[in-house]
Design an enzyme around this catalytic site. Structure first.
Site, mmCIF file in Angstrom:
data_model
loop_
_atom_site.group_PDB
_atom_site.id
_atom_site.type_symbol
_atom_site.label_atom_id
_atom_site.label_comp_id
_atom_site.label_asym_id
_atom_site.label_seq_id
_atom_site.Cartn_x
_atom_site.Cartn_y
_atom_site.Cartn_z
ATOM 1 N N LYS A 1 28.337 88.804 56.957
ATOM 2 C CA LYS A 1 28.221 88.998 55.513
ATOM 3 C C LYS A 1 28.525 90.425 55.053
ATOM 4 C CE LYS A 1 27.120 84.987 53.720
ATOM 5 N NZ LYS A 1 25.936 84.732 52.911
ATOM 6 N N ASP B 1 19.594 85.385 50.932
ATOM 7 C CA ASP B 1 18.746 84.712 51.915
ATOM 8 C C ASP B 1 18.541 85.606 53.133
ATOM 9 O OD1 ASP B 1 17.858 82.201 50.977
ATOM 10 O OD2 ASP B 1 19.873 81.388 51.159
#
Length: 305
Positions: free
Chosen positions: A75, A122
């Protein structure tokens, strides 16, 4: 008839034109930026020979992102490139001219001042944003949905970010992050899009194409027949699918998207096939915590569709 065929062909080309945003040439530029960081290494493409024998296929490869910038997740590729694009805009420079060393120059820091980057996560996206802000001497605020493990919160705080766990699910946490960014004059760096908010998600998705660029170098001419991509909001899946669609053109592999049964917003949207995005609500509980997202990214769905 010839005019009709030309029209249909042109319409198809227009619909696919966005793929070029994630194609090989763009990915090469993105990878050049990522490789300017001292921590950059090409992550392994692991050949699973025994598993391939069990399934009776020639080869199975897994892109192992546990080595990415020491963060154990891909990410950071999206968050770091999106932040670079925002800084390039403020410096009035093409993002291709930005490198880690240039961004760390005292005169650049003086010109930029301290900026605040805000996101909901998250876990891994927020950690990537926090890591990048820390490395570039900027500020980060990260919100996490209810049920988030404290270890994930502490991992983000370790990079000097303000980080909080909310009492709502992921999608409502995104809305909270948007309000905080508006209130503090911060820059929202979110890996999903909504009406009027598409430029930053586009840059985040472009950041993920570094993986595709590395993979085609590592395969050394081997063409995969099938590619499996996991999806939360679908940003990574959309970008990487678009990269391979651009790279292999008409000979592209079969691409399969995998997501949790209780957070299957991409599947529901595809199944409905009515031109609308379909959300999943509720707790969205799954052992795949990082994929528990109920609202598809519209930019990602445009690519996957």
């Amino acid at each position: 008839m010839a005019e009709l065929i030309h029209y249909l062909h042109q319409e198809k080309e227009d619909n696919l034109s966005g793929v070029n945003h994630y194609g090989y040439e763009q990915a090469e530029k993105v990878c050049r930026f990522h490789s300017s960081f001292p921590e950059y290494t090409v992550t392994p493409l692991v050949r699973l020979e025994n598993l391939a024998k069990i399934f009776g296929v020639k080869d199975i490869y897994v892109k192992d992102e546990s080595y990415r910038f020491g963060l154990n997740a891909f990410k950071v590729l999206g968050g770091s490139y999106a932040i670079a694009c925002e800084l390039a805009k403020r410096l009035q420079l093409p993002v291709e001219e930005l490198t880690y060393d240039k961004l760390m120059a005292p005169e650049v820091k003086q010109k930029l001042g301290e900026l605040t980057f805000v996101t909901a996560t998250d876990g891994n996206h927020g950690r990537g944003v926090a890591w990048t802000a820390n490395r570039l001497q900027q500020r980060a605020i990260v919100l996490m949905p209810k049920g988030t493990e404290l270890a994930r919160l502490e991992a983000i705080k370790a990079f000097g970010a303000e980080a909080y766990i909310t009492d709502v699910n992921y999608d409502d946490t995104v809305r909270m992050a948007r309000k905080i960014a508006a209130d503090c004059g911060g820059i929202i760096v979110q890996d999903t899009s909504w009406e009027g908010y598409e430029e930053v998600p586009l840059h985040i998705m472009q950041g993920y194409t570094t993986m595709g660029y590395e993979i085609v170098q590592q395969l050394q001419g081997v063409r995969p027949t099938h590619i499996f991509l996991q999806a939360g909001v679908g940003a990574m899946a959309g970008a990487v699918a678009a990269f391979f669609a651009d790279y292999y053109k008409a000979d592209k592999p079969i691409i399969t998207i995998v997501e949790p049964e209780k957070a299957d917003c991409i599947f529901k949207t595809a199944k409905a096939d009515d031109g609308k995005l379909h959300n999943v609500t509720g707790a969205l509980d799954s052992i795949m915590a990082g994929l528990c997202c109920g609202e598809p990214c519209s930019l990602a769905w445009d690519m996957l569709r």
